[in-house]
Design a protein around this motif. Structure first.
Motif, PDB file in Angstrom:
ATOM      1  N   SER A 242      54.045  19.294  61.735  1.00  0.00           N
ATOM      2  CA  SER A 242      52.591  19.180  61.901  1.00  0.00           C
ATOM      3  C   SER A 242      51.854  18.885  60.597  1.00  0.00           C
ATOM      4  CB  SER A 242      52.039  20.476  62.503  1.00  0.00           C
ATOM      5  OG  SER A 242      52.315  21.578  61.662  1.00  0.00           O
ATOM      6  N   GLY A 243      52.584  18.755  59.477  1.00  0.00           N
ATOM      7  CA  GLY A 243      51.922  18.484  58.213  1.00  0.00           C
ATOM      8  C   GLY A 243      52.715  19.031  57.044  1.00  0.00           C
ATOM      9  N   THR A 244      52.056  19.279  55.936  1.00  0.00           N
ATOM     10  CA  THR A 244      52.714  19.820  54.754  1.00  0.00           C
ATOM     11  C   THR A 244      52.206  21.228  54.463  1.00  0.00           C
ATOM     12  OG1 THR A 244      51.073  18.914  53.220  1.00  0.00           O
ATOM     13  CG2 THR A 244      52.975  17.534  53.755  1.00  0.00           C
ATOM     14  N   LEU A 245      53.055  22.020  53.825  1.00  0.00           N
ATOM     15  CA  LEU A 245      52.737  23.414  53.530  1.00  0.00           C
ATOM     16  C   LEU A 245      53.086  23.722  52.079  1.00  0.00           C
ATOM     17  CD1 LEU A 245      51.864  26.199  54.764  1.00  0.00           C
ATOM     18  CD2 LEU A 245      54.302  26.637  55.113  1.00  0.00           C
ATOM     19  N   GLU A 246      52.184  24.433  51.401  1.00  0.00           N
ATOM     20  CA  GLU A 246      52.437  24.974  50.067  1.00  0.00           C
ATOM     21  C   GLU A 246      52.120  26.463  50.102  1.00  0.00           C
ATOM     22  OE1 GLU A 246      50.645  22.481  46.848  1.00  0.00           O
ATOM     23  OE2 GLU A 246      50.024  21.249  48.555  1.00  0.00           O
ATOM     24  N   PHE A 247      52.806  27.245  49.268  1.00  0.00           N
ATOM     25  CA  PHE A 247      52.562  28.685  49.281  1.00  0.00           C
ATOM     26  C   PHE A 247      52.932  29.300  47.943  1.00  0.00           C
ATOM     27  CE2 PHE A 247      57.068  28.491  50.156  1.00  0.00           C
ATOM     28  CZ  PHE A 247      57.589  29.619  49.528  1.00  0.00           C
ATOM     29  N   GLN A 248      52.414  30.484  47.712  1.00  0.00           N
ATOM     30  CA  GLN A 248      52.864  31.326  46.602  1.00  0.00           C
ATOM     31  C   GLN A 248      52.596  32.778  46.953  1.00  0.00           C
ATOM     32  OE1 GLN A 248      51.144  30.743  42.652  1.00  0.00           O
ATOM     33  NE2 GLN A 248      52.953  31.631  41.694  1.00  0.00           N
ATOM     34  N   MET A 249      53.589  33.625  46.728  1.00  0.00           N
ATOM     35  CA  MET A 249      53.436  35.073  46.858  1.00  0.00           C
ATOM     36  C   MET A 249      53.791  35.695  45.522  1.00  0.00           C
ATOM     37  SD  MET A 249      55.358  37.876  49.317  1.00  0.00           S
ATOM     38  CE  MET A 249      54.394  37.568  50.777  1.00  0.00           C
ATOM     39  N   VAL A 250      52.927  36.566  45.026  1.00  0.00           N
ATOM     40  CA  VAL A 250      53.165  37.205  43.748  1.00  0.00           C
ATOM     41  C   VAL A 250      52.946  38.705  43.864  1.00  0.00           C
ATOM     42  CG1 VAL A 250      52.469  35.160  42.435  1.00  0.00           C
ATOM     43  CG2 VAL A 250      50.788  36.931  42.935  1.00  0.00           C
ATOM     44  N   GLY A 251      53.601  39.443  42.986  1.00  0.00           N
ATOM     45  CA  GLY A 251      53.384  40.874  42.834  1.00  0.00           C
ATOM     46  C   GLY A 251      53.301  41.192  41.360  1.00  0.00           C
ATOM     47  N   ALA A 252      52.302  42.002  40.955  1.00  0.00           N
ATOM     48  CA  ALA A 252      52.077  42.207  39.524  1.00  0.00           C
ATOM     49  C   ALA A 252      51.382  43.527  39.260  1.00  0.00           C
ATOM     50  CB  ALA A 252      51.230  41.062  38.961  1.00  0.00           C
ATOM     51  N   ARG A 253      51.464  43.988  38.017  1.00  0.00           N
ATOM     52  CA  ARG A 253      50.694  45.124  37.526  1.00  0.00           C
ATOM     53  C   ARG A 253      49.597  44.596  36.610  1.00  0.00           C
ATOM     54  NH1 ARG A 253      54.642  49.403  34.923  1.00  0.00           N
ATOM     55  NH2 ARG A 253      52.953  50.878  35.380  1.00  0.00           N
ATOM     56  N   LEU A 254      48.428  45.228  36.679  1.00  0.00           N
ATOM     57  CA  LEU A 254      47.266  44.799  35.911  1.00  0.00           C
ATOM     58  C   LEU A 254      46.965  45.814  34.815  1.00  0.00           C
ATOM     59  CD1 LEU A 254      45.037  43.625  38.884  1.00  0.00           C
ATOM     60  CD2 LEU A 254      46.522  42.234  37.434  1.00  0.00           C
ATOM     61  N   LYS A 255      46.594  45.325  33.648  1.00  0.00           N
ATOM     62  CA  LYS A 255      46.395  46.181  32.488  1.00  0.00           C
ATOM     63  C   LYS A 255      44.939  46.591  32.311  1.00  0.00           C
ATOM     64  CE  LYS A 255      50.336  44.730  29.668  1.00  0.00           C
ATOM     65  NZ  LYS A 255      50.756  44.244  28.334  1.00  0.00           N
ATOM     66  N   HIS A 256      44.762  47.774  31.747  1.00  0.00           N
ATOM     67  CA  HIS A 256      43.431  48.270  31.394  1.00  0.00           C
ATOM     68  C   HIS A 256      42.969  47.612  30.094  1.00  0.00           C
ATOM     69  CE1 HIS A 256      40.217  51.167  30.512  1.00  0.00           C
ATOM     70  NE2 HIS A 256      40.304  51.522  31.779  1.00  0.00           N
ATOM     71  N   SER A 257      41.657  47.514  29.903  1.00  0.00           N
ATOM     72  CA  SER A 257      41.132  46.931  28.665  1.00  0.00           C
ATOM     73  C   SER A 257      41.422  47.803  27.451  1.00  0.00           C
ATOM     74  CB  SER A 257      39.622  46.727  28.789  1.00  0.00           C
ATOM     75  OG  SER A 257      38.945  47.980  28.839  1.00  0.00           O
ATOM     76  N   GLY A 258      41.517  49.131  27.673  1.00  0.00           N
ATOM     77  CA  GLY A 258      41.706  50.050  26.554  1.00  0.00           C
ATOM     78  C   GLY A 258      40.408  50.487  25.914  1.00  0.00           C
ATOM     79  N   PHE A 259      39.265  50.201  26.592  1.00  0.00           N
ATOM     80  CA  PHE A 259      37.971  50.573  26.044  1.00  0.00           C
ATOM     81  C   PHE A 259      37.186  51.410  27.062  1.00  0.00           C
ATOM     82  CE2 PHE A 259      39.103  46.533  24.034  1.00  0.00           C
ATOM     83  CZ  PHE A 259      39.029  46.894  22.690  1.00  0.00           C
ATOM     84  N   LYS A 260      36.187  52.136  26.560  1.00  0.00           N
ATOM     85  CA  LYS A 260      35.285  52.901  27.414  1.00  0.00           C
ATOM     86  C   LYS A 260      33.860  52.685  26.921  1.00  0.00           C
ATOM     87  CE  LYS A 260      35.950  57.155  24.708  1.00  0.00           C
ATOM     88  NZ  LYS A 260      36.373  58.581  24.759  1.00  0.00           N
ATOM     89  N   TYR A 261      32.901  52.961  27.822  1.00  0.00           N
ATOM     90  CA  TYR A 261      31.505  52.689  27.490  1.00  0.00           C
ATOM     91  C   TYR A 261      30.613  53.372  28.527  1.00  0.00           C
ATOM     92  CZ  TYR A 261      32.943  49.156  30.901  1.00  0.00           C
ATOM     93  OH  TYR A 261      33.497  48.526  31.986  1.00  0.00           O
TER      94      TYR A 261
END
Length: 576
Positions: A242-261
């Motif tokens: 029926s056509g073309t297909l593209e995909f991506q599945m990712v899994g990751a951890r996200l980092k804190h900036s290390g700052f407060k305010y």
């Protein structure tokens, strides 16, 4: 660094340089001047595979477009390029079974005159003054295995400017990365991947872009530093009945900036200025993890029309097992507290996008709409379809000019992250309910203190229109750009602008924080060196929503902090 290790590393690089001969099909990092845009322009010109959506990036030049040397002289990227500079970039071993390449050096220098401006720039930070980015590295290929080591270095003066009176809540989003000069190294655009036909699996720290936007993307862009992630993705369009297909599945951890305010200025003080952003020694290295999936489908009945769908599920805390990185399809859309660890607070972001490639017109139309909070039921969706949404859309047109390979590119793009009125009717809306923020995880959709989606940030809107003259590697452009910053914060939190009465939104309408200006850019090649220049004449109204301290009231408004400033950028790519 150990002296012996340093000597060995230097010898290894010199050896590679001496043995080099040709270039390979390395990926082009997101945002690399000229080369990244050239792939998309080549498609509009009808020179490369029209089945590639360009809505999942980076694109694999060799597998998706058939381009052997995307960083070099290739008629598909630039028909005018007759340079032959790439003889010192490729080492062949074991009868070509193993090949190692030296990657181009990419450097980017920015100077912001009055306050931070600029986004979609990976690990570069919001900063006043001079900032310098540099990246280089090695690429290797052995059968289906591809390895790339392309670290990045960022240095910034990080000069002082006036703090805002309020800051957005429920998000790790400092307007300045501390009070000292900034210096940080990143793994950058590095990866280890295996290609199995049209499917690739691996681990990468590359930046990712999902969606068809040029200036902004609602959910995934290269605005923040790249994050380490597992990936399973298509490396070229997969043909179906029926056509073309593209995909991506990712899994990751996200980092804190290390700052407060603090989120607001001290009550009773004038002018209203919140305290500084400072280092937070107690901040965790990682604040959350996520799994995400994007799909792009091109129906065979409508060639050139690409339809995309994306879903992100972000969980505050740490994953319990590897499968947590890949369970995006199994989470309930309404119940965000799933799994054995009920302490994990989950949030989701979804979007629908499209890109329509008009081959005969050398043009494209594209757009994306995202939603941060799922409707409770069908009635809720039908009666409040705009709730918690953000959207963007754009048009790009190439017009052939007289002369060989000369074109005029005209484009416009609009991004609206500002919350619709439905958001203000949500419980606790005046406390900062806004796209990219989340009251449960408190850190929002960020990595190392920068929004992963649209770089203009929560509650902001942007409009761009412009034209670019193209003659091979030589380009000259003039664009007008307008950004209105965090109108959600303006309407919901800035109390000193409240004019009284019974209407909580009766605000001083003259103090919206807005930047507008003209961008003049020029790019040219000088043998092995490609250089781009960008001058930005910027006019700022009501900087940080504040009043001019020595202003005199006029007939309509008391003047805000209104300034002219000049920003400058220089980018360069050196090919071996």
């Amino acid at each position: 660094m150990n002296k012996n290790i340093s000597i060995r590393a230097s010898f290894f690089l010199i050896l590679i340089y001496i043995l080099s001969s040709n270039i390979l099909a390395q990926s082009i990092p997101l945002g690399m001047p000229f080369f990244d845009d050239a792939l998309r322009r080549s498609q509009l010109m009808g020179l490369v595979n029209e089945d590639v959506s360009y809505m999942i990036r980076p694109v694999h030049p060799k597998l998706a477009f058939g381009i052997e040397n995307p960083n070099g002289n290739d008629s598909l990227i630039n028909p005018n390029d007759t340079n032959r500079h790439l003889k010192f970039a490729d080492t062949k071993l074991l009868n070509n079974k193993i090949r190692i390449s030296l990657l181009p050096i990419y450097t980017h220098i920015r100077r912001n005159g009055h306050h931070p401006y600029g986004w979609a720039d990976g690990p570069m930070i919001p900063a006043k003054g001079l900032q310098h980015y540099i990246s280089a590295g090695l690429y290797a290929k052995a059968g289906p295995l591809e390895l790339q080591f392309r670290p990045e270095i960022v240095r910034a003066q990080n000069k002082e400017f006036q703090n805002p009176p309020f800051r957005a809540g429920f998000i790790d989003f400092p307007e300045r990365m501390g009070q000292d000069p900034y210096s940080k190294n990143f793994l950058g655009q590095s990866f280890a991947k295996l290609n199995f036909g049209p499917v690739t699996v691996g681990y990468s720290t590359e930046n990712i872009w999902w969606g068809a936007g040029v200036k902004n993307s609602i959910i995934m862009s290269n605005n923040a530093p790249g994050f380490g992630h597992f990936t399973i993705n298509s490396n070229k369009p997969i043909k179906t009945r029926s056509g073309t297909l593209e995909f991506q599945m990712v899994g990751a951890r996200l980092k804190h900036s290390g700052f407060k305010y603090p989120l607001r200025y001290t009550a009773g003080e004038w002018p209203p200025i919140a305290a500084d952003v400072v280092v937070d020694s107690s901040a965790p290295e990682f604040h959350s993890y996520f799994n995400g999936l994007t799909l792009v489908y091109q129906p065979k009945w409508t060639p050139g029309l690409f339809l995309g769908a994306t879903r992100i599920v972000q969980a505050y805390g740490d994953p319990e097992k590897i499968s947590d990185y890949f369970n995006v399809l199994y989470l309930s859309p309404k119940n965000e507290q799933l799994g054995s660890n009920t302490a994990l607070n989950r949030n989701q972001i979804v979007s629908l996008s499209f890109r329509y490639l008009l081959k005969k017109a050398n043009a494209e139309i594209y757009g994306e709409v995202g939603r941060e909070d799922w409707a409770f039921d069908m009635e809720d969706f039908l009666t409040r379809p705009a709730a918690t949404t953000a959207w963007m859309g754009g048009i790009k047109k190439l017009q052939k000019l007289t002369g060989k390979n000369k074109w005029l590119e005209i484009m416009t793009e609009v991004t609206k992250i500002q919350a619709p009125m439905d958001n203000y009717l949500q419980p606790n809306s005046t406390k900062g309910y806004s796209f990219y923020t989340n009251g449960g995880n408190q850190v929002g959709w960020t990595n190392q203190g920068q929004v992963i989606g649209a770089g203009i940030g929560p509650g902001s809107n942007m409009f761009t229109v412009g034209a670019t003259y193209i003659d091979g590697f030589k380009t000259f452009g003039l664009h007008f750009e307008r950004v209105s910053y965090n109108k959600d914060l303006y309407y919901g939190s800035i109390d000193y602008l409240f004019l009284g009465g019974t209407n909580p939104y009766f605000k001083d309408i003259s103090k919206m924080y807005t930047d507008w200006g003209f961008l003049i850019n020029y790019h040219d090649s000088y043998g092995k060196l490609f250089v781009g220049y960008n001058f930005h004449i910027l006019r700022t109204y009501n900087f940080q929503w504040n009043y001019a301290p020595d202003g005199v009231a006029g007939e309509f408004r008391f003047p805000g902090i209104n300034v002219w400033s000049l920003n400058f950028e220089l980018s360069a790519v050196y090919r071996f």
